[in-house]
Design a protein around this motif. Structure first.
Motif, short mmCIF file in Angstrom:
data_model
loop_
_atom_site.label_atom_id
_atom_site.label_comp_id
_atom_site.label_asym_id
_atom_site.label_seq_id
_atom_site.Cartn_x
_atom_site.Cartn_y
_atom_site.Cartn_z
N ALA A 144 0.87 -1.33 -0.02
CA ALA A 144 -0.10 -0.14 -0.12
C ALA A 144 0.98 1.47 0.06
CB ALA A 144 -0.86 0.02 1.38
N ILE A 145 0.37 2.51 -0.61
CA ILE A 145 0.83 3.69 -0.38
C ILE A 145 -0.25 4.50 0.35
CG2 ILE A 145 1.46 5.59 -1.89
CD1 ILE A 145 1.99 4.03 -4.11
N ASP A 146 0.43 5.20 1.35
CA ASP A 146 -0.47 6.19 2.17
C ASP A 146 0.25 7.54 1.82
OD1 ASP A 146 -1.89 4.32 3.30
OD2 ASP A 146 -0.58 3.64 4.86
N LEU A 147 -0.36 8.40 1.08
CA LEU A 147 -0.14 9.67 0.77
C LEU A 147 -0.82 10.78 1.77
CD1 LEU A 147 -0.26 9.46 -3.32
CD2 LEU A 147 1.69 9.01 -1.75
N THR A 148 0.21 11.80 1.96
CA THR A 148 -0.18 12.78 2.89
C THR A 148 0.66 13.88 2.43
OG1 THR A 148 -0.81 13.21 5.27
CG2 THR A 148 1.25 12.21 4.77
N TRP A 149 0.52 15.23 3.55
CA TRP A 149 1.39 16.36 3.23
C TRP A 149 2.27 16.21 4.29
CZ3 TRP A 149 1.43 19.06 7.63
CH2 TRP A 149 0.25 19.05 8.47
N ASN A 150 3.10 17.14 4.03
CA ASN A 150 4.56 17.34 4.81
C ASN A 150 5.14 18.57 4.68
OD1 ASN A 150 6.53 16.34 6.61
ND2 ASN A 150 7.71 15.37 5.14
N TRP A 151 5.74 19.31 5.77
CA TRP A 151 6.40 20.25 5.67
C TRP A 151 7.76 20.30 5.09
CZ3 TRP A 151 5.07 25.36 5.33
CH2 TRP A 151 6.12 26.22 5.57
N LYS A 152 8.25 20.79 3.98
CA LYS A 152 9.41 20.49 3.56
C LYS A 152 10.16 21.87 3.22
CE LYS A 152 12.49 18.37 0.13
NZ LYS A 152 12.47 17.64 -1.04
N GLY A 153 11.13 22.24 4.10
CA GLY A 153 11.74 23.59 3.80
C GLY A 153 10.82 25.00 4.19
N GLY A 163 -3.19 15.48 -4.19
CA GLY A 163 -2.35 16.57 -3.87
C GLY A 163 -2.69 17.22 -2.66
N THR A 164 -1.53 18.00 -2.42
CA THR A 164 -1.53 18.94 -1.36
C THR A 164 -2.39 20.20 -1.96
OG1 THR A 164 0.41 19.87 -1.84
CG2 THR A 164 0.45 18.46 -0.12
N GLY A 165 -3.02 20.78 -1.22
CA GLY A 165 -4.11 21.95 -1.41
C GLY A 165 -5.17 22.21 -0.73
N GLY A 166 -6.20 23.19 -1.21
CA GLY A 166 -7.37 23.40 -0.48
C GLY A 166 -8.43 23.13 -1.04
N SER A 167 -9.66 23.78 -0.96
CA SER A 167 -10.99 23.31 -1.28
C SER A 167 -10.90 23.27 -2.85
CB SER A 167 -12.10 24.01 -0.91
OG SER A 167 -11.99 25.48 -1.05
N ASP A 168 -10.22 24.37 -3.40
CA ASP A 168 -10.36 24.43 -5.05
C ASP A 168 -9.00 24.59 -5.70
OD1 ASP A 168 -9.84 26.80 -4.12
OD2 ASP A 168 -11.39 27.81 -5.32
N PHE A 169 -7.86 23.93 -5.08
CA PHE A 169 -6.64 24.13 -5.73
C PHE A 169 -5.76 22.97 -5.32
CE2 PHE A 169 -6.30 26.28 -1.78
CZ PHE A 169 -4.65 26.07 -1.41
N ILE A 170 -4.59 22.70 -6.18
CA ILE A 170 -3.40 21.90 -5.62
C ILE A 170 -2.41 22.91 -5.46
CG2 ILE A 170 -1.73 20.62 -6.40
CD1 ILE A 170 -3.99 18.44 -7.53
N GLY A 171 -1.62 22.84 -4.21
CA GLY A 171 -0.64 23.73 -4.09
C GLY A 171 -0.12 23.79 -2.61
N ASP A 172 0.62 24.78 -2.17
CA ASP A 172 1.13 24.86 -0.79
C ASP A 172 0.32 25.01 0.14
OD1 ASP A 172 3.25 25.16 0.86
OD2 ASP A 172 3.67 27.31 0.34
N PHE A 173 -0.43 24.08 0.82
CA PHE A 173 -1.20 23.94 1.67
C PHE A 173 -1.18 22.71 2.71
CE2 PHE A 173 -5.50 24.68 3.68
CZ PHE A 173 -5.31 25.68 4.10
N ASP A 174 -1.92 22.85 3.86
CA ASP A 174 -1.68 21.58 4.63
C ASP A 174 -2.99 20.65 4.36
OD1 ASP A 174 -3.22 23.29 6.30
OD2 ASP A 174 -2.16 23.07 7.88
N ASP A 175 -3.57 20.47 3.36
CA ASP A 175 -4.82 19.76 3.36
C ASP A 175 -4.44 18.89 1.91
OD1 ASP A 175 -6.20 20.41 5.52
OD2 ASP A 175 -7.54 21.77 4.30
N LEU A 176 -5.32 17.80 1.73
CA LEU A 176 -5.15 17.26 0.49
C LEU A 176 -6.16 17.54 -0.18
CD1 LEU A 176 -4.14 13.57 1.93
CD2 LEU A 176 -2.71 15.34 0.87
N TRP A 177 -6.12 17.68 -1.59
CA TRP A 177 -7.17 17.89 -2.93
C TRP A 177 -7.21 16.58 -3.70
CZ3 TRP A 177 -7.70 17.57 -8.00
CH2 TRP A 177 -9.05 18.13 -8.54
N VAL A 178 -8.37 16.03 -3.66
CA VAL A 178 -8.46 14.69 -4.44
C VAL A 178 -9.55 14.96 -5.45
CG1 VAL A 178 -7.72 13.23 -2.70
CG2 VAL A 178 -10.22 13.61 -2.69
N GLY A 179 -9.28 14.41 -6.64
CA GLY A 179 -10.35 14.79 -7.61
C GLY A 179 -10.40 13.66 -8.67
#
Length: 170
Positions: free
Chosen positions: A55-64, A132-148
């Motif tokens: 299995a692969i478990d994907l999440t967000w992480n703080w890097k730099g 991907g990492t992101g918010g309610s309507d984007f993929i980007g630099d944020f501490d949630d996941l966006w799935v579509g």
């Protein structure tokens, strides 16, 4: 640094056995209300398992100074911090049940000189889906996941491909 092509290469040509949302408890009720929608966001992780592969478990992480996509080993969640909810078996998500992975493409933000991966687009015999990492309507630099599923993120123009692996049978 994570080698995304090597992570996905052994899963190419394999059927998706499970796709499980793993929200933090505070996001569980919100996520349940959106299970049948083509895209949503939440804080937590996504569990993917393809037949005959780990299995692969994907999440967000703080890097730099940025949030990036990571495997759960790279970002330690406290035990029992995440709930587990199976993806909806109704369309559009249900179309992925037993779908064969044909390609995986990783993406970074165009303004990131380090090209840190913030999303992976999974192409399957049942359609494509993003994590991907992101918010309610984007993929980007944020501490949630966006799935579509069967849709691209609204800000696709801000993303650049940083690697692709595909099945020779695709």
């Amino acid at each position: 640094m994570m080698n995304w092509a090597e992570l996905y290469r052994p899963r190419l040509g394999k059927a998706l056995v499970s796709l499980v949302w793993m929200p933090i408890t505070a996001d569980t009720s919100h996520l349940v209300s959106e299970l049948a929608t083509p895209s949503f966001s939440f804080s937590g992780a996504v569990h993917l398992r393809f037949e005959g592969a780990a299995a692969i478990d994907l999440t967000w992480n703080w890097k730099g100074d940025r949030y990036t996509l990571a495997t759960i080993e790279q970002r330690a969640w406290q035990p029992h911090a995440l709930d587990r909810i199976q993806m909806s078996l109704e369309p559009p998500w249900g179309d992925l049940q037993s779908a064969v992975l044909t390609a995986a493409e990783s993406f970074a933000l165009s303004d990131d000189p380090e090209r840190n991966v913030v999303a992976v687009r999974h192409e399957t015999s049942g359609g494509q889906f993003w994590i991907g990492t992101g918010g309610s309507d984007f993929i980007g630099d944020f501490d949630d996941l966006w799935v579509g599923v069967a849709c691209d993120p609204p800000n696709l123009a801000e993303l650049v491909s940083v690697g692709r692996v595909e099945s020779s049978f695709a």
